[in-house]
Design a protein around this motif. Structure first.
Motif, mmCIF file in Angstrom:
data_model
loop_
_atom_site.group_PDB
_atom_site.id
_atom_site.type_symbol
_atom_site.label_atom_id
_atom_site.label_comp_id
_atom_site.label_asym_id
_atom_site.label_seq_id
_atom_site.Cartn_x
_atom_site.Cartn_y
_atom_site.Cartn_z
ATOM 1 N N ALA A 433 0.829 -1.208 0.000
ATOM 2 C CA ALA A 433 0.000 0.000 0.000
ATOM 3 C C ALA A 433 0.859 1.252 0.000
ATOM 4 C CB ALA A 433 -0.931 -0.012 1.208
ATOM 5 N N VAL A 434 1.938 1.245 0.783
ATOM 6 C CA VAL A 434 2.836 2.407 0.797
ATOM 7 C C VAL A 434 3.436 2.625 -0.590
ATOM 8 C CG1 VAL A 434 4.981 3.327 1.744
ATOM 9 C CG2 VAL A 434 3.349 2.178 3.257
ATOM 10 N N ALA A 435 3.917 1.535 -1.204
ATOM 11 C CA ALA A 435 4.441 1.653 -2.568
ATOM 12 C C ALA A 435 3.325 2.030 -3.545
ATOM 13 C CB ALA A 435 5.104 0.344 -2.991
ATOM 14 N N GLY A 436 2.115 1.503 -3.287
ATOM 15 C CA GLY A 436 0.981 1.835 -4.152
ATOM 16 C C GLY A 436 0.609 3.295 -4.100
ATOM 17 N N LEU A 437 0.753 3.935 -2.947
ATOM 18 C CA LEU A 437 0.479 5.372 -2.846
ATOM 19 C C LEU A 437 1.443 6.169 -3.728
ATOM 20 C CD1 LEU A 437 -0.280 5.812 0.958
ATOM 21 C CD2 LEU A 437 -1.887 6.053 -0.942
ATOM 22 N N LEU A 438 2.700 5.714 -3.774
ATOM 23 C CA LEU A 438 3.652 6.375 -4.676
ATOM 24 C C LEU A 438 3.229 6.189 -6.131
ATOM 25 C CD1 LEU A 438 7.036 5.386 -2.964
ATOM 26 C CD2 LEU A 438 5.791 7.551 -2.791
ATOM 27 N N VAL A 439 2.804 4.965 -6.470
ATOM 28 C CA VAL A 439 2.318 4.706 -7.832
ATOM 29 C C VAL A 439 1.117 5.590 -8.143
ATOM 30 C CG1 VAL A 439 1.292 2.967 -9.344
ATOM 31 C CG2 VAL A 439 3.197 2.341 -7.851
ATOM 32 N N ALA A 440 0.181 5.691 -7.196
ATOM 33 C CA ALA A 440 -1.008 6.518 -7.408
ATOM 34 C C ALA A 440 -0.644 7.983 -7.576
ATOM 35 C CB ALA A 440 -1.974 6.341 -6.234
ATOM 36 N N ARG A 441 0.301 8.447 -6.777
ATOM 37 C CA ARG A 441 0.706 9.858 -6.877
ATOM 38 C C ARG A 441 1.339 10.148 -8.224
ATOM 39 N NH1 ARG A 441 4.840 13.006 -2.730
ATOM 40 N NH2 ARG A 441 4.676 15.062 -3.704
ATOM 41 N N TRP A 442 2.144 9.213 -8.716
ATOM 42 C CA TRP A 442 2.797 9.415 -10.015
ATOM 43 C C TRP A 442 1.821 9.326 -11.176
ATOM 44 C CZ3 TRP A 442 7.055 5.450 -8.358
ATOM 45 C CH2 TRP A 442 7.955 6.081 -7.473
ATOM 46 N N THR A 443 0.785 8.525 -11.047
ATOM 47 C CA THR A 443 -0.117 8.276 -12.178
ATOM 48 C C THR A 443 -1.377 9.125 -12.156
ATOM 49 O OG1 THR A 443 -1.176 6.461 -10.974
ATOM 50 C CG2 THR A 443 0.682 5.904 -12.411
ATOM 51 N N LEU A 444 -1.705 9.749 -11.023
ATOM 52 C CA LEU A 444 -2.976 10.457 -10.919
ATOM 53 C C LEU A 444 -3.071 11.602 -11.913
ATOM 54 C CD1 LEU A 444 -5.638 10.520 -9.440
ATOM 55 C CD2 LEU A 444 -4.602 11.958 -7.677
ATOM 56 N N GLY A 445 -2.009 12.383 -12.027
ATOM 57 C CA GLY A 445 -2.026 13.482 -12.991
ATOM 58 C C GLY A 445 -2.159 12.992 -14.414
ATOM 59 N N PHE A 446 -1.452 11.903 -14.728
ATOM 60 C CA PHE A 446 -1.549 11.320 -16.070
ATOM 61 C C PHE A 446 -2.974 10.862 -16.364
ATOM 62 C CE2 PHE A 446 -1.561 7.235 -18.366
ATOM 63 C CZ PHE A 446 -1.181 7.686 -19.623
ATOM 64 N N LEU A 447 -3.614 10.212 -15.385
ATOM 65 C CA LEU A 447 -4.986 9.744 -15.583
ATOM 66 C C LEU A 447 -5.943 10.916 -15.780
ATOM 67 C CD1 LEU A 447 -5.242 6.866 -12.940
ATOM 68 C CD2 LEU A 447 -5.009 6.657 -15.407
ATOM 69 N N ALA A 448 -5.749 11.996 -15.014
ATOM 70 C CA ALA A 448 -6.636 13.157 -15.149
ATOM 71 C C ALA A 448 -6.534 13.760 -16.544
ATOM 72 C CB ALA A 448 -6.293 14.199 -14.082
ATOM 73 N N VAL A 449 -5.322 13.783 -17.105
ATOM 74 C CA VAL A 449 -5.148 14.307 -18.470
ATOM 75 C C VAL A 449 -5.714 13.324 -19.488
ATOM 76 C CG1 VAL A 449 -3.437 14.946 -20.218
ATOM 77 C CG2 VAL A 449 -3.142 15.688 -17.853
ATOM 78 N N LEU A 450 -5.440 12.045 -19.281
ATOM 79 C CA LEU A 450 -5.887 11.021 -20.229
ATOM 80 C C LEU A 450 -7.409 10.975 -20.324
ATOM 81 C CD1 LEU A 450 -4.848 8.673 -22.042
ATOM 82 C CD2 LEU A 450 -5.199 7.176 -20.083
#
Length: 900
Positions: A433-450
């Protein structure tokens, strides 16, 4: 040398007898189990560590026993018992955590694989949930937003004008109001505390400092700022007088626009030019985030050019119900008001009702289906990940049978062992989950644009507290989910067999691993089937003929202000000069103008009356799209001529009024030739000027590649000049290289016109951006699911081969051929795969119905897609089994028979 474990435990039990009997009866099992864990841990560090453990244990037991026996009256109170119980539980938990961390340090590769697998699943789930929370669950940023309602005109014909996120959409039965209807609604409705209106976003050109540029504005009624609680940070709001006809022009701007145009001084003394007209800036607002559309400026509705035209639906009505009024009561009153309006204004309201819809429901309707489908996709993905991790833990637990047997021999009960193993799985899930939060933080902006086309404008998604709580719950749930089955399976092993080095796993573990593979394959089948349907739908969509040729065409938007070009002749002269100048550019084949580009979705609509066809009766007149084009427009876009002629030099302002219809509209004449027929445009009962049809052209997809062509009627731009037009030009060279030249010509004619330009290929690409983004995202999840499923199949088959080494050696010693061994391994590995495919295909037939609204010319149960997915997954399963099968055929029979 350290004492044998059973002697240490016997000594420890003897030491515990100095405790009071009541205390021993309650806590002795937990104390013995904790001591056994400590003994195993310290034994790996050597004799000195064991000696320290024994010394510390004797001191702790003696000290605690003295306190218990000679404390208050030598009795153990309920409170102290509870405290000791809590301390014992915390101590045991701390031991479990310490041992789990030490175990993971000894197996870094295994730990990394599990954490990465969980991080991908939990990270994707967290990112998608963040979007779901921001778009669907978070209240709108207005005071008491759950009380806000929208009021709509309900028409049996269906809506025909686009209007943004909460406005009207093509194909809906809900439409907007004419601006003057707001006063009628306020007078006729008593269920609302307030009723206000706003227009869809209105693109205007601002001129104040630097180059002119486009901004988004909206026209609002007198109380909208108050209803939505918009914050005026400088200056004031509108006064009642500024909402009256003939009032001076006033505007409220956002603080970002105010800074951009170099605003200084006190509002109400500053001026800004919008579309050539001067407005007084009366206030500056912190954020102009209106429902579904962030805008740069607010203007009183009385300044809208269509303010007094009841038949032009440009007002979205918002209101707040009275606390004592229910939705059903308000709906009943709306129908009464609708009947009254139909009597008073039969030309514009006949046959229409009124409907109330909560603002939040209206706001989220476009994104709900997609986000729900994405959330379900990541749910399937994380379940596949859990099954994969559970299989890894089962294999690991089988390898730890000897360790678990030693624990049992030292007195640890089955529940104690299960608790230790589940603790380890929860630690893994929390790390994921801790590593997943980093993944989510890195991908959230990309998903919002996509997903920008499918998400409400101005959406702000972040890892806020509700999202973090959700992630924690998911981590704990997944830890228990993938940890329980391996824990119970590992704790069931027989003690004597487990203590024998090299013992083989039982049938129960094999069956459980096979069941997990079935679950993985079934879940992957559902996810990949949904992705396959979206891919096939996108392919069909991109292969649709738009009705024109897109290559080597460039476009530039032009809007003329009434202040500089007040007369129709002024507008016509400007556009004709622009066409002539662009056609004179080297590399330009032809040029023309049109009021709306294809695939834009927007349209000018009017009800037309076919005068010379008796099948169309009063009250049943069909709706069409009315469009305006110049002489060379159809040739520039290569729109085919079906019959008659294009517009030409005869179609002047003083010439006979003519029109061209598309193929779909021509069908309204029942197969007869429409050339020479006459139609009249206007309101329902009062047709306008008669138009003679001189040509029929092919259908053009104006509302998107996924929507069928509407009936369309074209009039020549010389006979209907308007403010806003789009110049299009076909070039002999790269159209992108011509944009600056075309923009330069327009700016040389009027420096205050920004003239944004793009190629038609860019327009077509943008029109399918939303379905392409959905397909890309779900496809990425599907590929990850395939990889996890392949790894799971490979892991199970590979482990089975390692446990079957002796059996394989015996078979080969008895004369089994290589092909026989390969078939044996493939049969063993593919049985759960085939079962999972059958289960998954049945589930996919039901689950893919949820994305039916996102598909184009593809049904949820498309047999070709399901067949391709099934064959593809079966092929992946075969490949995952072949590697272990190949290794099995290389087993040396002599070596295998010596293993036991």
């Amino acid at each position: 040398m350290p004492a044998a474990p059973h002697l240490a435990l016997a000594a420890y039990r003897a030491l515990l007898r100095i405790y009071p009997r009541r205390f021993r009866q309650r806590f002795e099992p937990d104390l013995v189990a904790a001591f056994a864990d400590l003994w195993i841990d310290r034994a790996s560090r050597g004799s000195l560590a064991l000696a320290r453990l024994l010394a510390k244990t004797v001191i702790d037991v003696a000290t605690t026993a003295f306190a218990l026996r000679f404390g208050r009256a030598g009795t153990l109170s309920t409170q102290s018992t509870g405290t000791l119980s809590t301390m014992s539980t915390m101590s045991t938990l701390l031991l479990d955590l310490t041992y789990a961390l030490r175990t993971f340090r000894r197996t870094p590769a295994f730990t990394a694989v599990v954490v990465v697998t969980l991080a991908l699943g939990i990270g994707a789930t967290t990112a998608i949930f963040s979007l779901v929370h921001a778009a669907l669950l978070r209240p709108l940023p207005y005071p008491n937003a759950d009380e806000l309602q929208t009021v709509w005109v309900e028409s049996k014909e269906g809506a025909t004008v686009g209007g943004g996120w909460i406005g009207t959409r093509i194909g809906e039965r809900l439409g907007s109001f004419g601006a003057l209807y707001l006063g009628d609604l306020r007078a006729g409705l008593t269920s609302f505390i307030s009723l206000e209106g706003m227009s869809p976003s209105w693109t205007m050109t601002v001129t104040r400092a630097g180059e002119p540029g486009p901004i988004e504005t909206t026209f609002v009624s007198d109380g909208l700022v108050r209803l939505l609680g918009l914050e005026i940070t400088s200056g004031r709001g509108f006064t009642p007088d500024e909402h009256k006809p003939g009032a001076p022009r006033a505007v409220i701007v956002s603080d970002s626009l105010w800074a951009r145009i170099g605003g200084q001084g006190v509002p109400d003394t500053e001026r800004v030019t919008l579309d050539g007209l001067e407005y007084t800036v009366v206030g500056v607002a912190r954020e102009l985030q209106l429902p579904g559309m962030p805008v740069d400026a607010l203007i009183p509705f009385v300044q809208n050019p269509f303010y007094e035209r009841r038949f032009v639906g440009i007002m979205i009505v918002l209101g707040r119900l009275r606390p004592d009024v229910s939705g059903s009561v308000a709906s009943a009153e709306l129908q009464t008001t609708a009947q009254s309006l139909a009597r008073d204004y039969p030309e514009t309201s006949g046959g229409k009702g009124l409907r109330i819809v909560p603002l939040h429901e209206r706001f989220v309707r476009r994104s709900r289906a997609l986000l729900s489908a994405l959330f379900a996709s990541v749910g399937l993905l994380i379940l596949i990940g859990c099954a994969n991790v559970a299989n890894l833990l089962l294999v690991r637990a089988s390898a730890r049978q000897r360790e678990i047997a030693v624990r049992s021999a030292l007195g640890a009960g089955r529940l104690r062992i299960v608790r230790q193993l589940v603790t380890e799985s929860i630690v893994l899930s929390l790390a994921g989950a801790v590593a997943g939060l980093l993944v989510a933080r890195w991908t959230l902006g990309f998903l919002a644009v996509l997903l920008a086309e499918d998400l409400p404008p101005g959406l702000s998604a972040s890892l806020d507290p509700p999202v973090l709580i959700f992630t924690t719950v998911v981590a704990l749930a997944t830890g228990v989910l993938f940890g329980l089955a391996p824990a119970f399976q590992a704790s069931r092993g027989g003690l004597p067999d487990s203590l024998r080095q090299g013992s083989r796993a039982g049938a129960g573990g094999s069956r459980l691993r096979g069941a997990l593979v079935v679950a993985e394959v079934a879940l992957a089948t559902v996810l990949v089937a949904g992705s396959g349907l979206l891919v096939r739908s996108l392919v069909k969509l991109t292969n649709v003929d738009p009705g024109f040729r897109t290559e080597r065409v460039v476009s530039a938007g032009i809007f003329l202000s009434d202040a500089k070009y007040p007369q129709p002749a002024d507008k016509l002269e400007f556009f004709e000069r622009a066409i002539t100048s662009v056609q004179a550019l080297p590399g330009v084949e032809s040029a023309g103008i049109v009021n709306r580009l294809p695939l834009g979705g927007a349209t000018n609509n009017s009800t037309f009356v076919v005068i010379d066809v008796q099948t169309v009766t009063r009250g049943q007149e069909p709706l069409i799209d009315r469009r305006i084009a110049s002489i060379d427009y159809f040739r520039t876009l290569s729109v085919p001529l079906v019959a008659g002629r294009f517009f030409d030099s005869r179609d002047t302002p003083s010439g006979a009024r003519v029109a061209i219809v598309n193929r779909t509209m021509a069908k309204m004449w029942g197969g007869t030739d429409p050339i020479g027929r006459r139609v009249a445009l206007g309101t329902l009962a009062r047709p306008g000027t008669w138009l003679t049809i001189v040509g029929v052209v092919g259908d053009v997809r104006h509302h998107g590649l996924g929507r069928a062509a509407h009936p369309e009627l074209w009039v020549p731009s010389a006979q209907a000049p308007v403010n806003g037009m789009v110049l299009v030009a076909r070039t002999r060279t790269d159209p992108a290289a011509m944009t600056d030249d075309i923009r330069g010509i327009i700016r040389s004619m009027d420096p205050e016109i920004p003239a944004p330009a793009s190629t038609m290929e860019e327009v077509v690409t943008a029109s399918v951006q939303a379905p392409r983004s959905r397909t890309l995202l779900v496809g990425g999840f599907a590929l990850l699911a395939l990889a996890l499923a392949a790894i799971g199949i490979y892991g199970v088959v590979s482990y089975a081969v390692s446990r079957m080494t002796r059996d394989i050696g015996v078979r080969m010693a008895l004369g089994a051929r290589t092909s026989d061994i390969r078939r044996l391994i493939l049969r063993h590995g593919l049985t759960p795969v085939v079962t999972g495919l059958l289960v998954g295909a049945a589930a996919a037939l039901l689950a893919t119905r949820a994305i039916e609204s996102m598909l184009f010319e593809v049904t949820p149960g498309d047999p070709l897609t399901l067949a391709a997915v099934t064959v593809g997954l079966l092929g992946i399963g075969v490949l995952a089994c072949l590697i272990p099968a190949r290794r099995a055929t290389r087993v040396d029979p002599v070596t295998a028979l010596r293993m036991e």
